[in-house]
Motif scaffolding. Structure first.
Motif, mmCIF file in Angstrom:
data_model
loop_
_atom_site.group_PDB
_atom_site.id
_atom_site.type_symbol
_atom_site.label_atom_id
_atom_site.label_comp_id
_atom_site.label_asym_id
_atom_site.label_seq_id
_atom_site.Cartn_x
_atom_site.Cartn_y
_atom_site.Cartn_z
ATOM 1 N N ARG A 70 -0.837 -0.649 1.588
ATOM 2 C CA ARG A 70 -0.677 0.557 1.090
ATOM 3 C C ARG A 70 -0.302 1.655 2.036
ATOM 4 N NH1 ARG A 70 -4.869 4.049 -3.071
ATOM 5 N NH2 ARG A 70 -6.352 3.645 -1.256
ATOM 6 N N THR A 71 0.706 2.281 1.930
ATOM 7 C CA THR A 71 1.032 3.325 3.045
ATOM 8 C C THR A 71 0.591 4.478 2.761
ATOM 9 O OG1 THR A 71 3.253 3.669 2.127
ATOM 10 C CG2 THR A 71 3.190 1.707 3.655
ATOM 11 N N ASN A 72 0.847 5.473 3.947
ATOM 12 C CA ASN A 72 0.772 7.041 3.360
ATOM 13 C C ASN A 72 2.018 7.553 2.733
ATOM 14 O OD1 ASN A 72 -1.978 7.869 4.778
ATOM 15 N ND2 ASN A 72 -1.181 6.443 6.307
ATOM 16 N N ALA A 73 2.000 8.694 2.113
ATOM 17 C CA ALA A 73 3.268 8.924 1.453
ATOM 18 C C ALA A 73 4.082 9.532 2.753
ATOM 19 C CB ALA A 73 2.790 10.529 0.704
ATOM 20 N N GLY A 90 5.505 -9.273 7.261
ATOM 21 C CA GLY A 90 5.125 -10.430 6.717
ATOM 22 C C GLY A 90 4.459 -10.191 5.147
ATOM 23 N N ALA A 91 4.276 -9.022 5.123
ATOM 24 C CA ALA A 91 3.641 -8.566 3.799
ATOM 25 C C ALA A 91 4.551 -8.988 2.665
ATOM 26 C CB ALA A 91 3.026 -7.307 3.743
ATOM 27 N N ASP A 92 3.767 -9.088 1.540
ATOM 28 C CA ASP A 92 4.574 -9.614 0.236
ATOM 29 C C ASP A 92 4.968 -8.249 -0.585
ATOM 30 O OD1 ASP A 92 3.931 -12.336 -0.080
ATOM 31 O OD2 ASP A 92 1.897 -11.739 0.086
ATOM 32 N N ALA A 93 4.266 -7.148 -0.091
ATOM 33 C CA ALA A 93 4.701 -5.785 -0.931
ATOM 34 C C ALA A 93 4.152 -4.533 -0.116
ATOM 35 C CB ALA A 93 3.982 -5.713 -2.211
ATOM 36 N N VAL A 94 4.874 -3.524 -0.271
ATOM 37 C CA VAL A 94 4.218 -2.281 0.183
ATOM 38 C C VAL A 94 3.639 -1.449 -1.002
ATOM 39 C CG1 VAL A 94 5.394 -2.129 2.267
ATOM 40 C CG2 VAL A 94 6.435 -1.148 0.215
ATOM 41 N N LEU A 95 2.796 -0.856 -1.116
ATOM 42 C CA LEU A 95 2.292 0.060 -1.946
ATOM 43 C C LEU A 95 2.080 1.641 -1.753
ATOM 44 C CD1 LEU A 95 0.529 0.383 -4.671
ATOM 45 C CD2 LEU A 95 -1.550 -0.046 -3.520
ATOM 46 N N LEU A 96 3.026 2.134 -2.613
ATOM 47 C CA LEU A 96 3.368 3.572 -2.319
ATOM 48 C C LEU A 96 2.295 4.470 -3.056
ATOM 49 C CD1 LEU A 96 7.005 3.596 -2.884
ATOM 50 C CD2 LEU A 96 5.988 3.372 -0.790
ATOM 51 N N PRO A 97 1.470 5.293 -2.494
ATOM 52 C CA PRO A 97 0.682 6.195 -3.110
ATOM 53 C C PRO A 97 1.281 7.185 -3.904
ATOM 54 C CG PRO A 97 0.935 7.088 -0.909
ATOM 55 C CD PRO A 97 1.729 5.819 -0.948
ATOM 56 N N LYS A 98 0.372 7.670 -5.104
ATOM 57 C CA LYS A 98 0.873 8.989 -5.908
ATOM 58 C C LYS A 98 2.070 8.908 -6.189
ATOM 59 C CE LYS A 98 -3.257 11.425 -4.649
ATOM 60 N NZ LYS A 98 -4.146 10.500 -3.810
ATOM 61 N N VAL A 99 2.804 8.010 -6.750
ATOM 62 C CA VAL A 99 4.329 8.187 -7.146
ATOM 63 C C VAL A 99 4.675 8.700 -8.200
ATOM 64 C CG1 VAL A 99 6.609 6.737 -7.702
ATOM 65 C CG2 VAL A 99 4.766 5.834 -5.885
ATOM 66 N N GLU A 128 -1.171 7.517 -10.638
ATOM 67 C CA GLU A 128 -2.553 8.307 -10.474
ATOM 68 C C GLU A 128 -2.531 9.839 -10.589
ATOM 69 O OE1 GLU A 128 -3.999 7.373 -6.717
ATOM 70 O OE2 GLU A 128 -1.900 7.061 -5.699
ATOM 71 N N THR A 129 -1.273 10.337 -11.089
ATOM 72 C CA THR A 129 -1.225 11.497 -11.503
ATOM 73 C C THR A 129 -0.557 11.752 -12.871
ATOM 74 O OG1 THR A 129 0.963 12.095 -10.711
ATOM 75 C CG2 THR A 129 -0.882 11.911 -8.967
ATOM 76 N N PRO A 130 -0.879 13.140 -13.563
ATOM 77 C CA PRO A 130 -0.327 13.273 -14.781
ATOM 78 C C PRO A 130 1.269 13.208 -14.792
ATOM 79 C CG PRO A 130 -2.082 14.746 -14.421
ATOM 80 C CD PRO A 130 -1.847 14.174 -13.263
ATOM 81 N N GLY A 147 7.874 -4.170 -8.084
ATOM 82 C CA GLY A 147 7.263 -5.258 -8.532
ATOM 83 C C GLY A 147 6.272 -5.136 -9.281
ATOM 84 N N ALA A 148 5.617 -4.034 -9.117
ATOM 85 C CA ALA A 148 4.277 -3.679 -9.886
ATOM 86 C C ALA A 148 3.851 -2.321 -9.935
ATOM 87 C CB ALA A 148 2.883 -4.739 -9.215
ATOM 88 N N LEU A 149 3.151 -1.974 -11.150
ATOM 89 C CA LEU A 149 2.379 -0.777 -11.088
ATOM 90 C C LEU A 149 0.895 -0.936 -10.761
ATOM 91 C CD1 LEU A 149 4.381 0.877 -14.232
ATOM 92 C CD2 LEU A 149 5.024 1.065 -11.719
ATOM 93 N N VAL A 150 0.295 0.038 -10.095
ATOM 94 C CA VAL A 150 -1.146 0.050 -10.128
ATOM 95 C C VAL A 150 -1.715 1.262 -10.263
ATOM 96 C CG1 VAL A 150 -2.992 -0.293 -8.294
ATOM 97 C CG2 VAL A 150 -0.762 -1.522 -7.808
ATOM 98 N N MET A 151 -2.745 1.158 -11.281
ATOM 99 C CA MET A 151 -3.246 2.255 -11.865
ATOM 100 C C MET A 151 -4.313 2.852 -10.810
ATOM 101 S SD MET A 151 -1.754 2.553 -14.707
ATOM 102 C CE MET A 151 -2.610 3.997 -15.030
ATOM 103 N N GLY A 152 -4.125 4.291 -10.574
ATOM 104 C CA GLY A 152 -5.267 5.023 -9.990
ATOM 105 C C GLY A 152 -6.116 5.635 -10.763
ATOM 106 N N THR A 153 -7.007 5.247 -11.270
ATOM 107 C CA THR A 153 -7.712 5.760 -12.497
ATOM 108 C C THR A 153 -8.641 6.809 -11.813
ATOM 109 O OG1 THR A 153 -9.081 3.921 -12.424
ATOM 110 C CG2 THR A 153 -7.555 4.144 -14.219
#
Length: 290
Positions: A70-73, A90-99, A128-130, A147-153
């Motif tokens: 998970r990277t910073n914006a 070598g990671a499988d994915a990067v996770l972008l915050p607050k897209v 994770e935002t409206p 590849g995926a959506l991740v809920m930031g509830t």
């Protein structure tokens, strides 16, 4: 980035600034690990955490676990360097915050490509935002790398001024919008974290609800919740047995020139066979995880 069925029952956040935690992750039963450079790392520790994650990934030893950074914006002082490191880590994915837009995904994709990222490196998006909820479909369609959506509830509840209730009714619309977008574009989708670590019954309920809604798994903040989460999102032995009966009975019906068949008192058509095959494939993939 549709792919073969892969278990994502439990995906644990781990602070990228903690080498001992990253070492412990090699022995945990989570299906995936999110090595975090964002919320879990203080500003003055982010550069060092980037190196810690890079070295941990280079050392390997994580087996079949899916590894996500998970990277910073990108708009932050650290986001660009995070993506450049992750591109060849070598990671499988990067996770972008607050897209909140497709442009955010495309900008990250451009940085990854320029930095030499392999085609198989996926982009995951924190929802994770409206505004992210309202643009879920646009985001889900933004890139072939997605590849995926991740809920930031947690952040979502704050922005909605919503309560954290047992059945999460204040967030059902948001969860549904992201589920629709993920399934429409062939993406995985993970439920948000449960913050109350001593509320074991509440956590189990949230896992059951998440699976019933259609999530592939749940993000976690503590290793002690992994076993409960894995059990909730894995196909049960009875479900696998019924699925195999459906597949076999339908194949036999087709051999006799029939399009439908009754299994355990229920009418079975092609759509049920597709679901049964996916469930069996998931069960086989879970077994392969060990």
């Amino acid at each position: 980035m549709a792919s073969a069925v892969r278990p994502r029952r439990s995906v644990l956040y781990m602070p990228g600034s903690n080498p001992r935690a990253l070492e412990k992750g090699r022995g945990l039963a989570a299906d995936g690990l999110i090595l975090d450079l964002e919320d879990a790392v203080a500003p003055d520790a982010k550069a060092a955490a980037r190196t810690t994650i890079r070295d941990a990934l280079a050392a390997g030893g994580y087996g079949r676990r899916e590894l996500v950074v998970r990277t910073n914006a990108l708009a932050s002082p650290w986001g660009y360097d995070d993506l450049v490191m992750a591109a060849t880590s070598g990671a499988d994915a990067v996770l972008l915050p607050k897209v909140e837009s497709a442009d955010t995904v495309r900008q990250a994709e451009s940085v990854l490509r320029t930095a030499g990222a392999p085609d198989g490196l996926a982009i995951w998006c924190m929802m994770e935002t409206p505004l992210g909820m309202l643009r879920a479909a646009e985001i889900a369609a933004a890139s072939p790398r997605l590849g995926a959506l991740v809920m930031g509830t947690s952040d979502l509840a704050k922005d909605l001024h919503a309560a954290h209730t047992r059945d999460r009714l204040p967030m059902i619309t948001s969860l549904g919008l992201c589920l629709l977008a993920a399934r429409a574009y062939g993406l995985a989708i993970l439920d948000g974290v449960h913050l109350h670590l001593d509320d074991e019954e509440g956590f189990a309920h949230a896992c059951r609800q998440g699976r019933e809604l259609g999530f592939d798994g749940k993000t976690l903040i503590h290793p002690k919740t992994i076993a409960t989460c894995n059990a909730a999102f894995a196909p049960s032995a009875d479900e696998v047995a019924q699925s195999r009966r459906i597949i076999d009975a339908h194949a036999a019906a087709l051999a006799e020139g029939k399009g439908v068949v009754v299994v355990d008192g229920r009418l079975v058509e092609n759509l049920h066979v597709d679901s049964a095959r996916r469930l069996v494939a998931l069960a086989d993939a879970v077994a392969a995880m060990g």
